[in-house]
Write an enzyme that holds these catalytic residues in place. Structure first.
Site, PDB file in Angstrom:
ATOM      1  N   ARG A 364       0.898  -1.319  -0.049  1.00  0.00           N
ATOM      2  CA  ARG A 364      -0.028  -0.028  -0.046  1.00  0.00           C
ATOM      3  C   ARG A 364       0.843   1.381   0.014  1.00  0.00           C
ATOM      4  O   ARG A 364       0.705   2.165  -0.964  1.00  0.00           O
ATOM      5  CB  ARG A 364      -0.900  -0.060   1.202  1.00  0.00           C
ATOM      6  CG  ARG A 364      -1.649   1.149   1.471  1.00  0.00           C
ATOM      7  CD  ARG A 364      -2.195   1.381   2.930  1.00  0.00           C
ATOM      8  NE  ARG A 364      -2.883   0.187   3.624  1.00  0.00           N
ATOM      9  CZ  ARG A 364      -2.709  -0.132   4.633  1.00  0.00           C
ATOM     10  NH1 ARG A 364      -1.892   0.226   5.475  1.00  0.00           N
ATOM     11  NH2 ARG A 364      -3.733  -1.019   5.079  1.00  0.00           N
ATOM     12  N   ASN A 486      -6.263   2.343   7.382  1.00  0.00           N
ATOM     13  CA  ASN A 486      -6.103   2.637   8.775  1.00  0.00           C
ATOM     14  C   ASN A 486      -5.625   1.214   9.398  1.00  0.00           C
ATOM     15  O   ASN A 486      -6.825   0.248   9.684  1.00  0.00           O
ATOM     16  CB  ASN A 486      -7.474   3.295   9.403  1.00  0.00           C
ATOM     17  CG  ASN A 486      -7.197   3.418  10.935  1.00  0.00           C
ATOM     18  OD1 ASN A 486      -6.410   2.765  11.644  1.00  0.00           O
ATOM     19  ND2 ASN A 486      -7.875   4.606  11.592  1.00  0.00           N
ATOM     20  N   ASP A 487      -4.598   0.935   9.758  1.00  0.00           N
ATOM     21  CA  ASP A 487      -4.129  -0.421  10.076  1.00  0.00           C
ATOM     22  C   ASP A 487      -4.682  -0.864  11.368  1.00  0.00           C
ATOM     23  O   ASP A 487      -4.583  -1.928  11.977  1.00  0.00           O
ATOM     24  CB  ASP A 487      -2.592  -0.269  10.281  1.00  0.00           C
ATOM     25  CG  ASP A 487      -1.924  -0.440   9.022  1.00  0.00           C
ATOM     26  OD1 ASP A 487      -2.464  -0.825   8.176  1.00  0.00           O
ATOM     27  OD2 ASP A 487      -0.697   0.037   8.736  1.00  0.00           O
ATOM     28  N   CYS A 488      -5.022   0.271  12.150  1.00  0.00           N
ATOM     29  CA  CYS A 488      -5.539  -0.157  13.456  1.00  0.00           C
ATOM     30  C   CYS A 488      -6.914  -0.202  13.808  1.00  0.00           C
ATOM     31  O   CYS A 488      -7.525  -0.162  14.803  1.00  0.00           O
ATOM     32  CB  CYS A 488      -4.989   0.995  14.370  1.00  0.00           C
ATOM     33  SG  CYS A 488      -3.161   1.205  14.201  1.00  0.00           S
ATOM     34  N   ASN A 490      -9.509  -2.768  13.673  1.00  0.00           N
ATOM     35  CA  ASN A 490      -9.202  -4.152  13.219  1.00  0.00           C
ATOM     36  C   ASN A 490     -10.579  -4.659  13.731  1.00  0.00           C
ATOM     37  O   ASN A 490     -10.610  -4.996  14.650  1.00  0.00           O
ATOM     38  CB  ASN A 490      -8.004  -4.550  14.201  1.00  0.00           C
ATOM     39  CG  ASN A 490      -6.390  -3.793  14.211  1.00  0.00           C
ATOM     40  OD1 ASN A 490      -5.990  -3.259  14.955  1.00  0.00           O
ATOM     41  ND2 ASN A 490      -6.130  -3.731  12.887  1.00  0.00           N
TER      42      ASN A 490
END
Ligand code: BGC
Ligand code: NOJ
Length: 814
Positions: A364, A486-488, A490
């Site tokens: 990404r 937004n990797d966070c 989850n």
């Protein structure tokens, strides 16, 4: 308060106070040999991969900070006093300290007790080495006897292993010293054919290669015992900690200047020429010696430096702008473009905030980095695109990253981020718009790096789009997978084990949680792919993509709209995220910025409502925060985002990567004032005056500025390696200034502040130099263009067909 100033003429930032709030760094090298250097000479070097081929050692997260570097010491043989002209590590009070961070080089120096010393550090183009040019001038009225020491600490190649596996590593260090060159050859035996070296241009009085001999027992870099004693001991490292230290004696007449050149480098010998004599264990130095000798010559070093300056001159000359705003000019012309190159080279691997051992090149991330540098290095971008695509899985899914040395994908920091594949379409489309190199679409490109699996690059794009379409949730919105941009966030993770990585734990299969952000991304990428398809004569396919885009827009309109703004997501229970119904996290920037950027809601008023809400609830004086209200506690169904204290990182920090989405969105509505206002809030140069609060380098973007919920509101972190660089560059150049690449030529569509009388710019594009000037005659964004004096229809400047290489474009804004 400021710690220095910009020198735009020289494209430098000049730090004049050494104790900056944090180490303020620069990068050396732009091809395969790289280094990080702080304003006090801290940092380290590596060849290609900061983890696997680390040349010098650095200590992270340690006190004192920024320990380990390219340290020079001077010792006055009369007074026996010694000091570091770069302030660290001895930290004497220096006169005229300055650190000039420039394009690919850094010069650090000062005067102490009448001895002026400056070191210029840089990596010559096309070489795997760095040069330190140390210039010493005696400013006293009397003769001076100065001992000069230069030192580095070698890393035993794998930086991770080096920092942990002491039981082995303290017994494997080996060096050779020949003709005043120190060779670090640990493990140069059966498996390795590379070594490092540290050389000095003047005959050495002595050297050291064993750390303890140099530093002394319990000694530190601030007070090396051998420097204190004024005498290195010619130690040869066996095990323990190999270093390179040279000592040179100088007698300087009043006013006399001398230069010493040090060369630190990396070399790989061919397998069958490793040793000389053959059969011995001695490094064959015949191939590397000429290179070392060449650059120890100050004249050659100067030539190499001049070449480096020209290289940057030519890269930065591709786009140059002159606006009424100095911060815009400085960032767009110099530092932001430069940072884009650093992020392209480093991805997210090595900085003061990235250890160099954690990550490879993000899929990404790298695709987004292309937006900021494709005009400068199109050939390298082409290679990067093909490398990235070659790791793509047959399903269209992507590894989250790949290792630059092996070029193979890995999921070390997790996989199954459902936005990943779509970014490839945006990377490729940016490349096509810049270059017009349509042939790239036919390049046979493997799947999952498997030889024999090659399909044309175009097929990869097709699979990227299908990956989303095959993973739609209950509202016909894209399933989020492990997370999206937004990797966070989850939503399928449900982690309740302390310390467990949100990025790598096993997820639920996740057939419910959906992302409105990915929907916006899909609309954007789908339109791009449709344009690409129709230009390839695939009209049917183009139509089917536009159809899928329309369906996605419909899903967003029906299920992704909250009344005043776009929802962010649905969680695993089908509950809304980013809705007024939520207790916390009612509104998010990602979906609002990206949906509008993608053109959703422009006609029916949703876009302007969404941006008004963004301004009202998310915008602060230090930039736009990710969401509001911040999560005040941990939510099992949301994951890492709610593990951060309020105001930091993804939990309502100002994520500078996202701000440009809102800027671009504002330009889509014609709001030049608002777009540029957002731009200025996070522009590092515009924040220079508040360096005490901002704390990170004022010449590059940081990933995050603490949000309004944090006690340190306005404090930046994670400078340099962030998608922020490319996106801000893209937003200011292509959307606010509106000098935009399209498949069919250069478009001029500025959406600039009303108060600007206009601007001028030069853009080299597909072999032609466009000299652009825009003058404002009215308040709006309507532009009428003349090209070489003749009016044209629309705002895409046609590519000259008569061989003209310089084209004058005049625009009148009304
Ligand atoms: C950070 C993210 C980052 C991720 C992957 C998280 O802890 O907050 O910004 O992208 O780790 O390394
Ligand atoms: C940093 C990562 O490198 C990037 O890919 C991600 O989008 C942001 N963090 C937000 O989580």
């Amino acid at each position: 308060m400021k710690y220095g100033h910009f020198d735009d003429q020289n494209r430098e930032y000049v730090i004049t106070q050494p104790d900056t709030p944090l180490p303020w760094i620069n990068y050396l090298g732009s091809q395969s040999y790289f280094g990080i250097i702080s304003n006090t000479a801290g940092g380290y070097s590596f060849y290609r991969d900061a983890r696997l081929r680390r040349l010098t050692r650095y200590r992270y997260n340690n006190v004192p900070m920024d320990s380990g570097g390219r340290y020079v010491y001077l010792r006055d043989e009369e007074s026996r006093e010694f000091w570091s002209p770069s302030w660290q590590p001895t930290r004497h009070e220096l006169k005229d300290y300055s650190c000039r961070h420039g394009m690919g080089y850094t010069v650090i120096g000062s005067t102490y007790s009448g001895i002026e010393a400056h070191t210029r550090y840089f990596v010559p183009l096309d070489e795997n080495l760095e040069i330190w040019q140390l210039t010493i001038t005696n400013r006293r009225t009397t003769k001076a006897s100065i001992s000069t020491f230069a030192s580095i600490e070698f890393c035993l190649w794998n930086a991770q292993d080096d920092a942990t596996n002491f039981q082995r590593n303290l017994s494997i260090g080996e060096v050779e010293v020949e003709d005043d060159v120190i060779y670090h050859k640990t493990e140069y035996r059966e498996r390795r054919n590379h070594f490092a070296y540290f050389a000095c241009s003047l005959p050495g009085a002595a050297f050291d290669t064993q750390r303890e001999a140099f530093l002394g027992r319990y000694g530190g870099w601030d007070k090396p015992a051998a420097v204190e004693a004024g005498q290195l001991t010619n130690s040869i490292a066996h095990g323990w900690s190999p270093i390179g230290a040279h000592q040179v004696e100088l007698e300087l007449e009043p006013g006399e200047t001398r230069q010493i050149v040090f060369v630190l480098g990396y070399h790989e010998n061919p397998d069958d020429q490793k040793f000389l004599p053959a059969g011995s264990q001695t490094i064959n130095k015949t191939l590397v010696e000429p290179v070392i000798r060449k650059y120890l010559d100050p004249v050659e070093a100067d030539i190499a430096f001049a070449r480096l300056r020209e290289y940057w001159e030519s890269l930065l000359g591709i786009f140059e702008v002159n606006t009424p705003d100095i911060h815009t000019n400085r960032m767009a012309n110099i530092w932001n473009a430069y940072q884009c190159m650093a992020t392209f080279n480093m991805s997210r691997s090595a900085s003061s905030f990235e250890s160099g051992i954690g990550r490879g090149l993000g899929f990404r991330d790298s695709n987004q980095d292309i937006l900021g540098c494709v005009h400068m290095v199109p050939a390298r971008v082409r290679e990067r695109i093909l490398d990235l695509a070659a790791t793509q899985l047959p399903t269209g899914g992507a590894y989250h990253q790949y290792q630059p040395l092996t070029k193979r994908g890995n999921n070390d920091i997790g996989g199954g981020f459902n936005d990943d594949p779509l970014w490839l379409i945006l990377g490729v489309s940016a490349y096509l718009k810049e270059t017009g190199d349509w042939k790239i679409l036919d390049e046979p490109t493997p799947l999952d790096s498997e030889a024999g699996s090659e399909v044309p690059l175009y097929e990869h794009l097709r699979r990227s789009l299908h990956y989303t379409l095959e993973r739609l949730g209950p509202h016909a919105l894209p399933l989020i997978g492990r997370a999206d941009w937004n990797d966070c966030l989850n939503l399928n993770c449900f982690s309740s084990t302390p310390g467990e990585s949100f990025q790598t734990t096993t997820n639920k299969e996740g057939k419910v949680a959906e992302s409105v952000f990915i929907a916006g991304l899909f609309v954007n990428a789908g339109r791009e792919l449709a344009s690409i398809a129709s230009r390839c004569g695939l009209d049917g396919e183009a139509a089917s993509y536009l159809d899928a885009v329309a369906k996605m827009e419909q899903a967003v309109n029906e299920h992704g709209w909250d009344g005043e703004w776009f929802l962010r997501a649905y969680d695993d229970f089908g509950a809304k995220i980013g809705s007024k119904e939520c207790e916390e996290g009612k509104i998010f920037i990602e979906s609002n910025g990206f949906c509008v950027l993608a053109g959703i809601g422009l006609e029916d008023g949703k876009a302007s409502k969404a941006l008004a809400a963004t301004q009202k609830y998310l915008a602060t004086e230090h930039g736009i925060v990710v969401q509001q209200p911040a999560y005040s506690r941990y939510y099992l169904n949301l994951g890492e985002i709610s593990s951060y204290p309020p105001g930091y990182k993804e939990n309502a920090g100002v994520f500078c990567h996202l701000n440009p989405w809102a800027m671009i969105a504002e330009t889509r509505l014609g709001h030049g004032d608002q777009a540029h206002d957002y731009y200025k809030r996070i522009n590092p140069s515009a924040r220079e005056e508040i360096s005490d609060l901002h704390r990170c380098e004022p010449y590059v973007y940081a990933q995050m500025i603490a949000g309004k919920d944090a006690p340190s509101f306005g404090e930046a972190k994670n400078s340099w390696l962030t998608g922020t660089a490319a996106w801000n560059y893209y937003a200011i150049v292509q959307w606010i200034l509106g000098v935009r690449t399209t498949f069919d030529g250069l478009e001029i569509a500025p959406v600039i502040p009303k108060s600007w009388p206009g601007f001028s710019a030069t853009r080299k594009f597909r072999g032609v130099t466009y000299k652009i000037s825009v003058a404002r005659k009215g308040d709006g964004n309507q532009i009428a263009l003349t090209v070489d004096g003749s009016p044209i229809e629309g705002n895409i400047v046609p590519t000259p067909t008569d061989g003209r290489k310089i084209v004058l474009v005049k625009g009148i804004l009304t």
